[in-house]
Scaffold this active site. Structure first.
Site, mmCIF file in Angstrom:
data_model
loop_
_atom_site.group_PDB
_atom_site.id
_atom_site.type_symbol
_atom_site.label_atom_id
_atom_site.label_comp_id
_atom_site.label_asym_id
_atom_site.label_seq_id
_atom_site.Cartn_x
_atom_site.Cartn_y
_atom_site.Cartn_z
ATOM 1 N N CYS A 7 -39.432 -87.408 3.668
ATOM 2 C CA CYS A 7 -38.381 -87.764 2.831
ATOM 3 C C CYS A 7 -38.099 -89.159 3.112
ATOM 4 O O CYS A 7 -37.537 -89.435 4.023
ATOM 5 C CB CYS A 7 -36.809 -86.994 2.930
ATOM 6 S SG CYS A 7 -37.232 -85.346 2.614
ATOM 7 N N ASN A 9 -37.303 -93.414 1.966
ATOM 8 C CA ASN A 9 -36.197 -94.162 1.379
ATOM 9 C C ASN A 9 -36.404 -94.225 0.025
ATOM 10 O O ASN A 9 -35.340 -94.355 -0.953
ATOM 11 C CB ASN A 9 -36.039 -95.447 1.884
ATOM 12 C CG ASN A 9 -35.229 -95.422 3.288
ATOM 13 O OD1 ASN A 9 -33.828 -95.100 3.362
ATOM 14 N ND2 ASN A 9 -35.702 -95.526 4.386
ATOM 15 N N SER A 10 -37.631 -94.157 -0.543
ATOM 16 C CA SER A 10 -37.840 -94.341 -1.909
ATOM 17 C C SER A 10 -38.357 -92.968 -2.626
ATOM 18 O O SER A 10 -37.897 -92.634 -3.621
ATOM 19 C CB SER A 10 -39.134 -95.145 -2.225
ATOM 20 O OG SER A 10 -38.743 -96.546 -1.832
ATOM 21 N N PHE A 11 -39.240 -92.227 -2.057
ATOM 22 C CA PHE A 11 -39.750 -90.833 -2.289
ATOM 23 C C PHE A 11 -39.778 -89.899 -1.341
ATOM 24 O O PHE A 11 -39.979 -90.011 -0.324
ATOM 25 C CB PHE A 11 -41.283 -91.094 -2.886
ATOM 26 C CG PHE A 11 -41.349 -92.092 -4.006
ATOM 27 C CD1 PHE A 11 -41.107 -92.071 -5.264
ATOM 28 C CD2 PHE A 11 -41.699 -93.467 -3.683
ATOM 29 C CE1 PHE A 11 -41.178 -92.728 -6.352
ATOM 30 C CE2 PHE A 11 -41.742 -94.480 -4.954
ATOM 31 C CZ PHE A 11 -41.425 -94.072 -6.076
ATOM 32 N N GLY A 99 -37.048 -94.394 13.841
ATOM 33 C CA GLY A 99 -36.994 -93.759 12.638
ATOM 34 C C GLY A 99 -37.919 -92.545 12.991
ATOM 35 O O GLY A 99 -39.047 -92.639 13.416
ATOM 36 N N LEU A 100 -37.724 -91.483 12.347
ATOM 37 C CA LEU A 100 -38.501 -90.097 12.576
ATOM 38 C C LEU A 100 -39.481 -90.225 12.021
ATOM 39 O O LEU A 100 -40.670 -89.795 12.425
ATOM 40 C CB LEU A 100 -37.613 -89.053 12.093
ATOM 41 C CG LEU A 100 -36.820 -88.294 13.295
ATOM 42 C CD1 LEU A 100 -35.550 -87.550 12.674
ATOM 43 C CD2 LEU A 100 -37.359 -87.834 14.335
ATOM 44 N N ASP A 101 -40.023 -90.862 10.623
ATOM 45 C CA ASP A 101 -41.224 -91.147 10.081
ATOM 46 C C ASP A 101 -42.237 -91.786 11.080
ATOM 47 O O ASP A 101 -43.185 -91.503 11.072
ATOM 48 C CB ASP A 101 -41.117 -91.569 8.721
ATOM 49 C CG ASP A 101 -40.421 -93.034 8.689
ATOM 50 O OD1 ASP A 101 -39.747 -93.465 9.714
ATOM 51 O OD2 ASP A 101 -40.424 -93.679 7.719
ATOM 52 N N ARG A 102 -41.385 -92.859 11.683
ATOM 53 C CA ARG A 102 -42.513 -93.646 12.448
ATOM 54 C C ARG A 102 -42.714 -92.763 13.877
ATOM 55 O O ARG A 102 -43.915 -92.876 14.176
ATOM 56 C CB ARG A 102 -41.430 -94.926 13.046
ATOM 57 C CG ARG A 102 -41.135 -96.075 12.098
ATOM 58 C CD ARG A 102 -40.662 -97.054 12.663
ATOM 59 N NE ARG A 102 -41.054 -97.770 13.781
ATOM 60 C CZ ARG A 102 -40.453 -98.472 14.522
ATOM 61 N NH1 ARG A 102 -39.212 -98.690 14.239
ATOM 62 N NH2 ARG A 102 -41.051 -99.226 15.596
ATOM 63 N N THR A 180 -45.689 -115.273 -13.715
ATOM 64 C CA THR A 180 -44.798 -114.983 -12.735
ATOM 65 C C THR A 180 -44.985 -113.358 -12.041
ATOM 66 O O THR A 180 -45.108 -113.489 -10.736
ATOM 67 C CB THR A 180 -43.204 -114.776 -13.341
ATOM 68 O OG1 THR A 180 -43.083 -116.169 -13.950
ATOM 69 C CG2 THR A 180 -42.368 -114.410 -12.326
HETATM 70 N N1 LIG Z 1 -48.512 -91.863 -6.464
HETATM 71 C C1 LIG Z 1 -47.440 -92.708 -5.937
HETATM 72 N N2 LIG Z 1 -46.131 -92.390 -6.488
HETATM 73 C C2 LIG Z 1 -45.330 -93.012 -6.287
HETATM 74 N N3 LIG Z 1 -45.349 -94.124 -5.592
HETATM 75 C C3 LIG Z 1 -46.515 -94.637 -5.201
HETATM 76 C C4 LIG Z 1 -47.518 -93.859 -5.375
HETATM 77 N N4 LIG Z 1 -48.815 -94.460 -5.064
HETATM 78 C C5 LIG Z 1 -48.068 -95.544 -4.367
HETATM 79 N N5 LIG Z 1 -46.927 -95.736 -4.560
HETATM 80 C C6 LIG Z 1 -46.404 -96.689 -4.053
HETATM 81 O O1 LIG Z 1 -45.761 -96.199 -2.706
HETATM 82 C C7 LIG Z 1 -44.686 -97.127 -2.191
HETATM 83 C C8 LIG Z 1 -43.734 -96.194 -1.547
HETATM 84 O O2 LIG Z 1 -44.227 -95.738 -0.521
HETATM 85 P P1 LIG Z 1 -43.889 -94.356 0.253
HETATM 86 O O3 LIG Z 1 -44.677 -94.218 1.561
HETATM 87 O O4 LIG Z 1 -43.630 -93.177 -0.590
HETATM 88 O O5 LIG Z 1 -42.355 -94.793 0.782
HETATM 89 P P2 LIG Z 1 -41.069 -94.231 1.407
HETATM 90 O O6 LIG Z 1 -41.554 -93.345 2.337
HETATM 91 O O7 LIG Z 1 -40.174 -95.394 2.126
HETATM 92 O O8 LIG Z 1 -40.269 -93.228 0.454
HETATM 93 C C9 LIG Z 1 -44.184 -97.746 -3.629
HETATM 94 O O9 LIG Z 1 -44.289 -99.079 -3.426
HETATM 95 C C10 LIG Z 1 -45.014 -97.195 -4.479
HETATM 96 O O10 LIG Z 1 -45.059 -97.964 -5.815
HETATM 97 C C1 LIG Z 2 -37.604 -98.323 9.171
HETATM 98 C C2 LIG Z 2 -37.255 -97.194 8.010
HETATM 99 C C3 LIG Z 2 -36.231 -97.635 7.361
HETATM 100 C C4 LIG Z 2 -38.460 -97.012 7.207
HETATM 101 O O1 LIG Z 2 -38.320 -96.129 6.194
HETATM 102 P P1 LIG Z 2 -39.379 -95.955 5.075
HETATM 103 O O2 LIG Z 2 -40.110 -97.227 4.567
HETATM 104 O O3 LIG Z 2 -40.342 -94.857 5.582
HETATM 105 O O4 LIG Z 2 -38.483 -95.417 4.092
HETATM 106 C C5 LIG Z 2 -37.021 -95.927 8.802
HETATM 107 O O5 LIG Z 2 -38.142 -95.612 9.977
HETATM 108 C C6 LIG Z 2 -35.671 -95.852 9.813
HETATM 109 O O6 LIG Z 2 -34.788 -95.700 9.118
HETATM 110 N N1 LIG Z 2 -35.769 -96.277 11.066
HETATM 111 C C7 LIG Z 2 -34.598 -96.171 11.728
HETATM 112 C C8 LIG Z 2 -34.519 -98.020 12.437
HETATM 113 C C9 LIG Z 2 -35.640 -97.792 13.459
HETATM 114 O O7 LIG Z 2 -36.586 -97.274 13.465
HETATM 115 O O8 LIG Z 2 -35.722 -98.598 14.408
HETATM 116 K K LIG Z 3 -41.999 -93.099 4.972
#
Ligand SMILES: Nc1ncnc2c1ncn2[C@@H]1O[C@H](COP(=O)(O)OP(=O)(O)O)[C@@H](O)[C@H]1O
Ligand SMILES: CC(C)(COP(=O)(O)O)[C@@H](O)C(=O)NCCC(=O)O
Ligand SMILES: [K+]
Length: 248
Positions: A7, A9-11, A99-102, A180
């Site tokens: 999970c 921040n965007s998807f 960040g846990l994803d990191r 642009t």
């Molecule tokens: N199939 C896809 N669906 C949605 N977003 C995608 C896809 N492929 C590439 N992207 C791009 O990936 C980015 C989001 O990356 P993601 O790693 O999912 O972010 P987060 O983990 O922060 O939610 C956006 O810029 C989006 O346009």
């Molecule tokens: C840096 C992040 C916002 C990245 O989030 P993502 O782009 O994966 O949605 C996330 O890893 C986070 O909230 N980290 C906590 C701050 C840190 O890692 O120092």
């Molecule tokens: K992520």
């Protein structure tokens, strides 16, 4: 079957793996909890277990877990911060702040690299993390990713306005923009590629030629040409998730 979620921040990235072989049987990207529930509900076989990583708020993560428990009677294991996992030591002064994803991408990266590695993740934010050959996480860098750079320009200027379809078309080349949308979209990609090159320089200073580069995140392919030696691993966070949350 195990349901795995990343999970961001965007998807929400989701996939279902077979519990015995770990083979991926389904997966996708959704933009809401509701869409996730709808996607999982269409699976031919309901997953029995679930593990997830989230960089969202505690409340959002708890609400998603509760929804999964309610709809699919799933027991949800949520990845937690740790000082050390599988020989990798968290490099933050306060390990819970990383960040846990990191952290999971770092675990997955070190596991795949079997040595020093530079892990870069291009999501909402762009992240670079350095892990030495002995498993010490040296820390990393965070800067705005493509979605944030783009939305800052659109929000804070009067005359930068364009739609998603023209944004996608603009990225067919990285030549100087003649509109642009081209100027902004390509400019932001150049920023990300510059970020990649400077991380590579830093890794060279640290380790010479002896390191592996791993790229992940939704926008990894936009920067691939700046790191031709890199391994693109779209499911790197899931590799780390399995290490941090073994279910057996
Ligand atoms: N199939 C896809 N669906 C949605 N977003 C995608 C896809 N492929 C590439 N992207 C791009 O990936 C980015 C989001 O990356 P993601 O790693 O999912 O972010 P987060 O983990 O922060 O939610 C956006 O810029 C989006 O346009
Ligand atoms: C840096 C992040 C916002 C990245 O989030 P993502 O782009 O994966 O949605 C996330 O890893 C986070 O909230 N980290 C906590 C701050 C840190 O890692 O120092
Ligand atoms: K992520």
């Amino acid at each position: 079957m195990i349901l795995e979620l990343d999970c961001g921040n965007s998807f929400i990235k989701w996939r279902v793996i077979n519990a015995t072989e770990g083979a991926v049987v389904a997966g996708g990207i959704v933009d809401s909890d509701q869409a996730l529930v709808a996607a999982v509900a269409t699976l031919p076989e309901a997953p029995r277990r679930c593990r997830l990583v989230s960089v969202r708020s505690e409340e959002e993560t708890a609400s998603l877990s509760a929804r999964l428990a309610q709809h699919f009677a799933l027991d949800v294991v949520v990845a937690q911060s740790a000082r050390e996992v599988s020989g990798v030591r968290n490099g933050y002064d306060d390990y819970q702040r990383l960040g846990l994803d990191r952290w999971l991408a770092v675990l997955g990266g070190f596991h795949l690299a079997h040595g020093a590695c530079l892990v870069m993740d291009f999501g909402t934010a762009a992240k670079a993390d350095f892990v030495a050959a002995d498993g010490e996480h040296l820390g990393g860098f965070i800067c705005p990713g493509m979605p944030l750079m783009r939305s800052q320009l659109r929000t804070h200027t009067r005359r930068i306005r364009y739609d998603d379809a023209s944004a996608e078309r603009a990225l067919s080349s990285l030549a100087p923009g003649r509109s642009t949308v081209e100027a902004v979209e390509r400019g932001c990609v150049h920023m990300l590629q510059g970020f990649v090159r400077s991380q590579l320089e830093h890794a060279h200073e640290l380790w010479g030629e002896n390191f592996t580069v791993l790229l992940t995140g939704g926008d990894a392919l936009l920067v691939q040409q700046a790191a031709p030696q890199a391994r693109v691993v779209p499911d790197l966070v899931f590799v780390g998730l399995a290490m941090a949350c073994p279910l057996d």
